[in-house]
Design a protein around this motif. Structure first.
Motif, PDB file in Angstrom:
ATOM      1  N   THR A 336       0.808  -1.214   0.000  1.00  0.00           N
ATOM      2  CA  THR A 336       0.000   0.000   0.000  1.00  0.00           C
ATOM      3  C   THR A 336       0.842   1.264   0.000  1.00  0.00           C
ATOM      4  OG1 THR A 336      -0.162  -0.010   2.421  1.00  0.00           O
ATOM      5  CG2 THR A 336      -1.875  -1.187   1.192  1.00  0.00           C
ATOM      6  N   ASP A 337       2.118   1.148   0.336  1.00  0.00           N
ATOM      7  CA  ASP A 337       2.989   2.327   0.319  1.00  0.00           C
ATOM      8  C   ASP A 337       4.432   1.887   0.183  1.00  0.00           C
ATOM      9  OD1 ASP A 337       3.703   4.983   0.335  1.00  0.00           O
ATOM     10  OD2 ASP A 337       3.616   5.223   2.514  1.00  0.00           O
ATOM     11  N   ILE A 338       5.255   2.740  -0.408  1.00  0.00           N
ATOM     12  CA  ILE A 338       6.683   2.484  -0.564  1.00  0.00           C
ATOM     13  C   ILE A 338       7.475   3.747  -0.256  1.00  0.00           C
ATOM     14  CG2 ILE A 338       6.551   0.591  -2.241  1.00  0.00           C
ATOM     15  CD1 ILE A 338       6.927   2.703  -4.464  1.00  0.00           C
ATOM     16  N   GLN A 339       8.709   3.569   0.223  1.00  0.00           N
ATOM     17  CA  GLN A 339       9.635   4.676   0.440  1.00  0.00           C
ATOM     18  C   GLN A 339      11.054   4.167   0.187  1.00  0.00           C
ATOM     19  OE1 GLN A 339       8.878   7.819   1.019  1.00  0.00           O
ATOM     20  NE2 GLN A 339       6.678   7.577   1.443  1.00  0.00           N
ATOM     21  N   CYS A 340      11.948   5.086  -0.179  1.00  0.00           N
ATOM     22  CA  CYS A 340      13.345   4.737  -0.421  1.00  0.00           C
ATOM     23  C   CYS A 340      14.270   5.534   0.482  1.00  0.00           C
ATOM     24  CB  CYS A 340      13.748   5.035  -1.867  1.00  0.00           C
ATOM     25  SG  CYS A 340      12.885   4.058  -3.101  1.00  0.00           S
ATOM     26  N   GLY A 341      15.295   4.868   0.988  1.00  0.00           N
ATOM     27  CA  GLY A 341      16.398   5.545   1.631  1.00  0.00           C
ATOM     28  C   GLY A 341      17.532   5.676   0.638  1.00  0.00           C
ATOM     29  N   MET A 342      18.726   5.992   1.137  1.00  0.00           N
ATOM     30  CA  MET A 342      19.866   6.146   0.239  1.00  0.00           C
ATOM     31  C   MET A 342      20.091   4.883  -0.586  1.00  0.00           C
ATOM     32  SD  MET A 342      22.085   8.547  -0.538  1.00  0.00           S
ATOM     33  CE  MET A 342      22.185   9.616   0.898  1.00  0.00           C
ATOM     34  N   ALA A 343      20.074   3.715   0.068  1.00  0.00           N
ATOM     35  CA  ALA A 343      20.315   2.452  -0.637  1.00  0.00           C
ATOM     36  C   ALA A 343      19.464   1.322  -0.072  1.00  0.00           C
ATOM     37  CB  ALA A 343      21.796   2.090  -0.555  1.00  0.00           C
ATOM     38  N   PHE A 344      18.301   1.641   0.445  1.00  0.00           N
ATOM     39  CA  PHE A 344      17.396   0.615   0.956  1.00  0.00           C
ATOM     40  C   PHE A 344      15.952   1.043   0.722  1.00  0.00           C
ATOM     41  CE2 PHE A 344      17.311   3.580   4.420  1.00  0.00           C
ATOM     42  CZ  PHE A 344      16.130   3.354   5.130  1.00  0.00           C
ATOM     43  N   ASN A 345      15.031   0.092   0.886  1.00  0.00           N
ATOM     44  CA  ASN A 345      13.613   0.343   0.627  1.00  0.00           C
ATOM     45  C   ASN A 345      12.761  -0.145   1.778  1.00  0.00           C
ATOM     46  OD1 ASN A 345      14.340   0.944  -2.219  1.00  0.00           O
ATOM     47  ND2 ASN A 345      14.635  -1.273  -2.341  1.00  0.00           N
ATOM     48  N   VAL A 346      11.573   0.439   1.898  1.00  0.00           N
ATOM     49  CA  VAL A 346      10.589  -0.027   2.864  1.00  0.00           C
ATOM     50  C   VAL A 346       9.227  -0.046   2.179  1.00  0.00           C
ATOM     51  CG1 VAL A 346      10.237   2.302   3.778  1.00  0.00           C
ATOM     52  CG2 VAL A 346       9.568   0.325   5.154  1.00  0.00           C
ATOM     53  N   ALA A 347       8.434  -1.072   2.497  1.00  0.00           N
ATOM     54  CA  ALA A 347       7.094  -1.202   1.938  1.00  0.00           C
ATOM     55  C   ALA A 347       6.121  -1.562   3.047  1.00  0.00           C
ATOM     56  CB  ALA A 347       7.067  -2.281   0.854  1.00  0.00           C
ATOM     57  N   ILE A 348       4.919  -0.992   2.982  1.00  0.00           N
ATOM     58  CA  ILE A 348       3.846  -1.405   3.887  1.00  0.00           C
ATOM     59  C   ILE A 348       3.057  -2.491   3.161  1.00  0.00           C
ATOM     60  CG2 ILE A 348       1.763  -0.716   5.114  1.00  0.00           C
ATOM     61  CD1 ILE A 348       2.903   2.039   5.449  1.00  0.00           C
ATOM     62  N   VAL A 349       3.033  -3.680   3.745  1.00  0.00           N
ATOM     63  CA  VAL A 349       2.396  -4.841   3.130  1.00  0.00           C
ATOM     64  C   VAL A 349       1.109  -5.175   3.874  1.00  0.00           C
ATOM     65  CG1 VAL A 349       2.650  -7.272   2.527  1.00  0.00           C
ATOM     66  CG2 VAL A 349       4.617  -5.733   2.351  1.00  0.00           C
ATOM     67  N   SER A 350       0.011  -5.214   3.141  1.00  0.00           N
ATOM     68  CA  SER A 350      -1.302  -5.476   3.722  1.00  0.00           C
ATOM     69  C   SER A 350      -1.724  -6.921   3.457  1.00  0.00           C
ATOM     70  CB  SER A 350      -2.337  -4.512   3.132  1.00  0.00           C
ATOM     71  OG  SER A 350      -3.636  -4.793   3.607  1.00  0.00           O
ATOM     72  N   LYS A 351      -2.194  -7.582   4.516  1.00  0.00           N
ATOM     73  CA  LYS A 351      -2.697  -8.951   4.395  1.00  0.00           C
ATOM     74  C   LYS A 351      -4.003  -9.074   5.158  1.00  0.00           C
ATOM     75  CE  LYS A 351       1.927 -11.034   4.211  1.00  0.00           C
ATOM     76  NZ  LYS A 351       2.820 -12.048   4.832  1.00  0.00           N
ATOM     77  N   SER A 352      -4.922  -9.909   4.646  1.00  0.00           N
ATOM     78  CA  SER A 352      -6.199 -10.137   5.313  1.00  0.00           C
ATOM     79  C   SER A 352      -6.350 -11.610   5.639  1.00  0.00           C
ATOM     80  CB  SER A 352      -7.363  -9.688   4.426  1.00  0.00           C
ATOM     81  OG  SER A 352      -7.328  -8.293   4.219  1.00  0.00           O
ATOM     82  N   GLU A 353      -6.788 -11.871   6.856  1.00  0.00           N
ATOM     83  CA  GLU A 353      -7.009 -13.244   7.296  1.00  0.00           C
ATOM     84  C   GLU A 353      -8.181 -13.268   8.266  1.00  0.00           C
ATOM     85  OE1 GLU A 353      -4.551 -16.981   9.298  1.00  0.00           O
ATOM     86  OE2 GLU A 353      -3.528 -15.104   8.800  1.00  0.00           O
TER      87      GLU A 353
END
Length: 645
Positions: A336-353
């Motif tokens: 649902t969202d992504i961001q970048c640092g200098m040389a790394f990444n982060v993502a918000i991952v959504s799951k339903s159960e």
């Protein structure tokens, strides 16, 4: 402060309904009443978006009346699907409550993820059929074409005031991301353009070198082997039979490619998020000393394996740059969202159960200072390695660990080991990570940070952080709560190379922490001492002692900040030498032009100052503009706005 270049070293200067108190009118009746109020054409066209909320691309630009009609048709279909889903989910929930499987006090927020999808889908429908003008203004250094303006013969490639990128004029741009020495944008049709330095593949165009003018990026096709389940069904590489499409850099049909909704950039790499929640990567990661490039590994069914400029790629992944977009196929949920640092990444991952949606934080890339908040092998490189005959150039690196640990997206680890939380927002600095999460139990918002903290950019006191054997000083290796922000209801964050700014839910309370000697925090009226910093979140005021207006967006460059108010005003502050603040060249007391000055407190940007001055000289009426989005990078900044003549 020297100008930033590629490879700078790290230490460089849905509301719930209570079943027991339901209204006499059922929810399904209320939904039907709501949908019936929407203006609809008399004869609806058939919509067949291949299991998607959005229909296929409209193709050639139609007349306004036709586009409006298509908009109403697709919105009706979207509302019908959402109402049907909500009614089914509500029925399931009631059955669970009746059976005792769930009690009223633990009713899950089962609407949350779908409401987010609904809003995103509605926005895309509007942007597709009735897009805004979406112009791009850039300012700052243009020595590598990162502003999107043609190279000047006299070598003066700086823009000290906002200037319109004519190639993107009236193209419906919705967002721009400024990287180290490159920029990328996405328009309302989901198409991506890039420009600037392409030494490490950050533009996603394999035949390009330095691009002074934005060019189209193509190749957003996912893998059939993706780990995520439940995503919208789209065309994969297995479905592409055209051999010409299998060539890197080939421009694919819009009916084949995914539509991109968000873009972000690191120093030398780029990430793109599609409408269906898939992520694409191109470019390269550099280690903390700015050395050899590394890249994500393409899925095995991606046919684009041979570089168009060589019979066989010299470097085998993960070594080298990724010069065209590839699917990050190992993410195991909808992003649902992504961001970048200098040389790394982060993502918000959504799951339903079982009707309950959770949002987790995943990281990957080259994170050597704890910014990925995961267990990885350290150090990444043996700096004392003695090369032998026939050694590969990367013999001093842990290549197998880079491939199996660093470059595989995995969930972050929390210092308190409490995993019952859902992630609300994320931000990446140069080498640090900030996360806002909500505790599942009490719903309280907390802010956590990890990574490099040499200037207090995590809002943590290094003296109070415990270290394990082998861990570097000034680094935090697990997401640790920033207790000084507890109770402040932080909703939005942004981070630079060595500083951070955060904004509360009201939009009026802005705080800064980290390095401040170039005015990065905007809390001093004069220049602080060299190397000055604070780990204490400090209020940022436009006018000292007076309440702030409501801020709607904030962003950070390496040493700069840019913020948009609800009233449409833009403020910038921080390092000003490259012109990335947009206030122009200053004059001294003798009227002699000097370099752009640093701004130690937020200063209102006169966005159209130069543009309207030029128009006045030609006898033209002044322009007006409304800013929608903003970004700042290594040495430059950008605004997305609607220009009106």
């Amino acid at each position: 402060m020297p100008k930033k270049r590629k490879g700078d070293a790290i230490y460089d200067e849905d509301p719930r309904d209570d079943a027991e108190n339901a209204d006499d009118v059922s929810m399904s009746q209320r939904r039907k009443a709501y949908v019936s109020t929407l203006p609809m054409p008399s004869t609806p066209d058939k919509i067949n978006p291949k299991n998607s909320l959005i229909s296929s691309s409209p193709g050639v630009r139609a007349r306004k009346s036709t586009r409006q009609r298509l908009y109403y048709i697709e919105m009706r279909e979207l509302n019908r699907r959402f109402a049907k889903w909500a009614e089914e989910e509500e029925h399931k929930l009631c059955l669970k409550m009746e059976s005792g499987e769930l009690n009223a006090s633990s009713t899950p927020d089962f609407y949350e993820a779908q409401v987010s999808m609904y809003i995103r889908a509605a926005e895309e429908i509007k942007n597709k059929h009735m897009p805004g003008t979406g112009d791009v203004l850039t300012f700052g250094a243009n020595d590598f074409g990162q502003l999107g303006h043609k190279e000047r013969e006299n070598g003066d490639n700086f823009e000290y005031f906002p200037r319109c990128v004519m190639t993107l004029r009236n193209r419906g741009t919705i967002a721009v991301a400024c990287g180290g020495l490159h920029s990328i944008s996405v328009n309302s049709g989901g198409q991506v353009d890039s420009w600037g330095c392409n030494d490490d593949g950050g533009l996603g165009i394999p035949l390009a070198e330095t691009l002074w003018i934005p060019q189209h990026v193509s190749g957003f096709v996912p893998s059939q082997y993706e780990l995520a389940t439940g995503l919208d069904d789209v065309i994969t590489w297995r479905d592409v039979s055209d051999k010409a499409a299998a060539k890197p850099g080939a421009r694919l049909s819009s009916s084949v490619e995914e539509r991109i909704v968000k873009v972000c950039t690191g120093d030398c790499h780029s990430l793109c998020l599609s409408r269906t929640g898939r992520v694409y990567f191109f470019g390269a990661y550099k280690d903390k000393d700015g050395n050899k490039p590394w890249r994500d590994i393409a899925p095995t069914d991606d046919p684009r394996k041979v570089h168009p400029l060589e019979k066989k790629r010299r470097d085998v992944a993960p070594i080298g740059s990724q010069d065209w977009p590839i699917h990050v196929w190992k993410l195991d949920g909808r992003v649902t969202d992504i961001q970048c640092g200098m040389a790394f990444n982060v993502a918000i991952v959504s799951k339903s159960e079982n009707g309950i949606t959770t949002k987790s934080c995943y990281t990957w890339g080259l994170g050597e200072c704890g910014e990925m908040s995961r267990d990885v092998t350290l150090p990444l490189r043996d700096t004392k390695y003695i090369f032998k005959a026939n050694d590969k150039p990367c013999a001093d690196y842990c290549v197998d660990k880079i491939e199996s640990e660093y470059l595989v997206p995995r969930p972050v680890l929390w210092a308190d080991s409490l995993n019952k939380r859902t992630v609300e927002s994320v931000a990446c600095g140069g080498w640090h990570l900030l996360v806002v999460s909500k505790n599942v139990g009490d719903g309280q918002l907390t802010v956590h940070g990890s990574g490099l903290n040499n200037y207090g950019q995590l809002g943590l006191d290094n003296k109070k952080i415990s270290k394990e054997k082998g861990q570097e000083a000034n680094c935090v290796y697990r997401l640790t709560e920033i207790k000084s922000l507890k109770g402040k209801n932080i909703r939005q964050m942004a981070a630079g190379q060595h500083h951070s700014i955060v904004l509360d839910k009201s939009g009026k309370n802005l705080y800064g922490f980290g390095r401040m000697d170039y005015g990065q925090l905007g809390i001093d009226s004069s220049r602080p001492k060299a190397g000055s910093s604070t780990f204490e979140p400090t209020p940022v005021h436009l006018v000292p002692g007076e309440p702030n207006p409501v801020f709607t967006k904030i962003a950070c460059g390496d040493q700069t900040n840019i913020a948009l108010t609800a009233g449409g005003d833009v403020y910038t502050w921080g390092y000003g030498d490259t012109g990335a603040l947009g206030h122009g060249i200053e004059e001294n007391e003798d009227g002699i032009q000097v370099d752009c000055s640093d701004e130690f407190m937020p200063r209102k940007l006169d966005i159209l100052k130069k543009i309207n001055k030029q128009r006045a000289s030609k006898g033209k009426t002044p322009m007006t503009c409304k800013v929608h989005n903003l970004s700042s990078g290594g040495q430059h900044s950008a605004l997305v706005c609607s220009l009106v003549e």
